[in-house]
Write an enzyme that holds these catalytic residues in place. Structure first.
Site, PDB file in Angstrom:
ATOM      1  N   LYS A  14       0.836  -1.217   0.000  1.00 46.88           N
ATOM      2  CA  LYS A  14       0.000   0.000   0.000  1.00 46.88           C
ATOM      3  C   LYS A  14       0.865   1.259   0.000  1.00 46.88           C
ATOM      4  O   LYS A  14       0.627   2.182  -0.774  1.00 46.88           O
ATOM      5  CB  LYS A  14      -0.923   0.027   1.230  1.00 46.88           C
ATOM      6  N   ARG A  89      -9.425   0.665   9.223  1.00 46.50           N
ATOM      7  CA  ARG A  89      -9.059  -0.717   9.541  1.00 46.50           C
ATOM      8  C   ARG A  89     -10.134  -1.401  10.376  1.00 46.50           C
ATOM      9  O   ARG A  89      -9.974  -2.582  10.704  1.00 46.50           O
ATOM     10  CB  ARG A  89      -7.745  -0.732  10.322  1.00 46.50           C
ATOM     11  N   ARG A 128      11.652  -6.592   4.491  1.00 47.40           N
ATOM     12  CA  ARG A 128      11.594  -5.146   4.751  1.00 47.40           C
ATOM     13  C   ARG A 128      12.220  -4.826   6.109  1.00 47.40           C
ATOM     14  O   ARG A 128      12.868  -3.797   6.280  1.00 47.40           O
ATOM     15  CB  ARG A 128      10.132  -4.674   4.703  1.00 47.40           C
ATOM     16  N   ARG A 134      11.741  -0.663  11.358  1.00 46.11           N
ATOM     17  CA  ARG A 134      10.458  -0.785  12.069  1.00 46.11           C
ATOM     18  C   ARG A 134      10.483  -1.976  13.009  1.00 46.11           C
ATOM     19  O   ARG A 134      10.700  -3.108  12.576  1.00 46.11           O
ATOM     20  CB  ARG A 134       9.313  -0.960  11.057  1.00 46.11           C
ATOM     21  N   ARG A 146       0.067  -9.203  13.287  1.00 45.37           N
ATOM     22  CA  ARG A 146      -0.513  -8.108  12.486  1.00 45.37           C
ATOM     23  C   ARG A 146      -1.432  -8.675  11.403  1.00 45.37           C
ATOM     24  O   ARG A 146      -2.502  -8.121  11.145  1.00 45.37           O
ATOM     25  CB  ARG A 146       0.597  -7.265  11.840  1.00 45.37           C
TER      26      ARG A 146
HETATM   27  P1  AMP Z   1       1.012   0.300   8.959  1.00 44.06           P
HETATM   28  O1  AMP Z   1       2.114   1.271   8.772  1.00 44.06           O
HETATM   29  O2  AMP Z   1      -0.224   0.675   8.188  1.00 44.06           O
HETATM   30  O3  AMP Z   1       1.432  -1.117   8.713  1.00 44.06           O
HETATM   31  O4  AMP Z   1       0.587   0.369  10.492  1.00 44.06           O
HETATM   32  C1  AMP Z   1       1.488   0.017  11.518  1.00 44.06           C
HETATM   33  C2  AMP Z   1       0.741  -0.113  12.832  1.00 44.06           C
HETATM   34  O5  AMP Z   1       0.153   1.149  13.176  1.00 44.06           O
HETATM   35  C3  AMP Z   1      -0.417  -1.097  12.830  1.00 44.06           C
HETATM   36  O6  AMP Z   1       0.023  -2.431  13.065  1.00 44.06           O
HETATM   37  C4  AMP Z   1      -1.277  -0.547  13.962  1.00 44.06           C
HETATM   38  O7  AMP Z   1      -0.731  -0.888  15.231  1.00 44.06           O
HETATM   39  C5  AMP Z   1      -1.122   0.947  13.781  1.00 44.06           C
HETATM   40  N1  AMP Z   1      -2.158   1.495  12.877  1.00 44.06           N
HETATM   41  C6  AMP Z   1      -1.958   2.066  11.655  1.00 44.06           C
HETATM   42  N2  AMP Z   1      -3.129   2.439  11.121  1.00 44.06           N
HETATM   43  C7  AMP Z   1      -4.102   2.094  12.010  1.00 44.06           C
HETATM   44  C8  AMP Z   1      -5.515   2.197  12.017  1.00 44.06           C
HETATM   45  N3  AMP Z   1      -6.200   2.712  10.987  1.00 44.06           N
HETATM   46  N4  AMP Z   1      -6.172   1.743  13.115  1.00 44.06           N
HETATM   47  C9  AMP Z   1      -5.513   1.213  14.167  1.00 44.06           C
HETATM   48  N5  AMP Z   1      -4.188   1.056  14.214  1.00 44.06           N
HETATM   49  C10 AMP Z   1      -3.470   1.498  13.137  1.00 44.06           C
END
Ligand code: AMP
Length: 190
Positions: A14, A89, A128, A134, A146
């Protein structure tokens, strides 16, 4: 105004595609994960709270995430449209997003989902993790959590957008360019 939800499990690509598409369609890219990471880096209160969930591979609570997203959208009042990456989400987040768009006399035009098999996702995220810095990419257990969280809370959003005839699935395996072309075919028709 085109507002697109770029959807898919962790590691689907994404973020990579959003970076390309925002230039191509002149849209503002909002990644909730990036905003949380920015807050963690700057040691804000929001960052400390978010980190406690992110490190376990769990979602940050809806209220916190929705308030943050609203603020990000408000910061870009003159945007031509948005690409939402990693939001919504949960169903509560999808409802909040619809309300926010309605306030702006706009709407979500489409959810475009990148479809990738789970084992490919795990492999990509571990890879990654070697360079992303991260914490949540560095540990296979957290990666699997996740993905599990995605199936528990997020995957159902396909139905939410399907019911509104706004769901488009795209094969997320291939070169970056090939996938951008697949996504563009959908976006150009909106
Ligand atoms: P991402 O960078 O989208 O993979 O998000 C990394 C982490 O941030 C996720 O595993 C969640 O812990 C948190 N996170 C990101 N976006 C959301 C969301 N829309 N709702 C809840 N937690 C989020």
């Amino acid at each position: 105004m085109k507002n697109i939800v770029l959807f898919g499990p962790p590691g689907a690509g994404k973020g990579t595609q959003a970076e390309v598409l925002k230039e191509k369609y002149q849209l503002v890219h909002i990644s909730t994960g990036d905003v949380f990471r920015y807050n963690i880096k700057n040691e804000t209160e929001l960052g400390t709270l978010a980190k406690s969930y992110m490190d376990k591979g769990h979602l940050v609570p809806d209220e916190v995430t929705i308030n943050m997203l609203n603020a990000e959208v408000e910061k870009n009042a003159d945007a031509n449209g948005f690409i939402f990456d990693g939001f919504p989400r949960t169903e509560a987040q999808a409802v909040a997003l619809a309300e926010l768009m309605e306030e702006k006399e706009s709407q979500i035009n489409a959810m475009v989902a990148l479809e990738v098999d789970d084992e490919v996702l795990v492999g990509r995220l571990l890879e990654r993790g070697k360079s992303s810095g991260r914490a949540d990419d560095a540990n296979e257990e957290v990666i699997r959590e996740r993905i599990a969280e995605y199936y528990r809370k997020t995957d159902i959003l396909k139905n939410y957008y399907q019911k509104q005839d706004k769901y488009y699935g795209v094969d997320g395996v291939g070169s970056i360019k090939e996938i951008t072309e697949r996504l563009s075919t959908v976006i150009d028709r909106l």
